[in-house]
Enzyme design. Structure first.
Site, PDB file in Angstrom:
ATOM      1  N   SER A  18       5.180   1.406   7.563  1.00  0.00           N
ATOM      2  CA  SER A  18       4.389   1.364   8.792  1.00  0.00           C
ATOM      3  C   SER A  18       3.718   2.725   9.022  1.00  0.00           C
ATOM      4  CB  SER A  18       5.269   0.935   9.966  1.00  0.00           C
ATOM      5  OG  SER A  18       4.480   0.563  11.073  1.00  0.00           O
ATOM      6  N   ASP A 112       2.246 -10.252   8.244  1.00  0.00           N
ATOM      7  CA  ASP A 112       2.418  -9.059   9.078  1.00  0.00           C
ATOM      8  C   ASP A 112       1.651  -9.268  10.382  1.00  0.00           C
ATOM      9  OD1 ASP A 112       2.486  -6.540  10.235  1.00  0.00           O
ATOM     10  OD2 ASP A 112       1.945  -5.480   8.401  1.00  0.00           O
ATOM     11  N   HIS A 146       6.034  -7.830   9.059  1.00  0.00           N
ATOM     12  CA  HIS A 146       5.844  -6.377   9.098  1.00  0.00           C
ATOM     13  C   HIS A 146       7.067  -5.616   8.613  1.00  0.00           C
ATOM     14  CE1 HIS A 146       3.907  -2.682  10.252  1.00  0.00           C
ATOM     15  NE2 HIS A 146       4.969  -2.322  10.957  1.00  0.00           N
TER      16      HIS A 146
END
Length: 197
Positions: A18, A112, A146
């Site tokens: 991320s 995601d 994600h």
């Protein structure tokens, strides 16, 4: 890091998830001795806060909070809130990956719901290829959201959004996620070891 006794050298490999992926990619663009980066569901633009390195400042990608979707009255879907870094004038938020000498591995989940990580990886690889670069690879996993934890960690398709601090849809499906964890871990390990003796 090269001075650390457990770092064999001559280079360093980075693994980022991320926002950490953004920072790892930026390090590869600006620092020497970064020989490999594995980016897990990261953007290829600077997000949240501007990045400053020496005399260079990369502004952060802007968000459009009006595009937040509400699911089940209290879970939010943020997948469309980040403005498209590839459509923005001058692409000012993009990390200058054309400067990176490292091998770049983009690991992305097709479900995601925090970032359009597959789109970002695909588009930046098109830019790199147009500039004659071949130091990249994309691994794209269906049914994966994600969060991309190490193998055998449980899936959590809903969690707190790291930026907005509210319950958010992260995405993912248990069986596909589990398979992706194991496969991506093996590929990451091999890729980083092949680039760093």
């Amino acid at each position: 890091m090269l001075q650390h006794p457990q770092v064999k050298g001559p280079g360093v490999g980075l693994l980022g998830y991320s926002k950490g992926a953004d920072l790892s990619l930026a390090m590869a663009a600006f620092l020497k001795n970064i020989t490999a980066v594995a980016s897990l569901n990261g953007s290829v633009a600077i997000t949240s806060i501007p990045l400053r390195y020496k005399d260079k400042t990369i502004p952060s990608l802007l968000f459009n909070k009006e595009k937040i979707k509400v699911i089940d009255s209290n879970i939010l879907d943020y997948s469309d809130v980040a403005l498209d870094a590839f459509q923005a004038p001058g692409n000012q938020s993009l990390i200058p990956l054309e400067k990176a000498e490292a091998q770049l591995l983009f690991i992305v989940g097709q479900e995601d719901h925090v970032l359009k990580s597959e789109y970002y990886a695909t588009e930046v690889c098109k830019l790199l290829q147009a500039q004659g670069k071949e130091n990249f690879q994309i691994l794209s996993y269906p049914g994966t959201g994600h969060c991309f934890d190490p193998p055998y960690f449980p899936l959590y398709p809903i969690g707190n959004h790291p930026l907005f601090h509210k319950r958010a849809l992260l995405g993912g499906e248990p069986v596909a996620y589990s398979k992706a964890q194991v496969h991506a871990c093996n590929v990451r390990h091999t890729a980083l070891n092949n680039q760093i003796p």
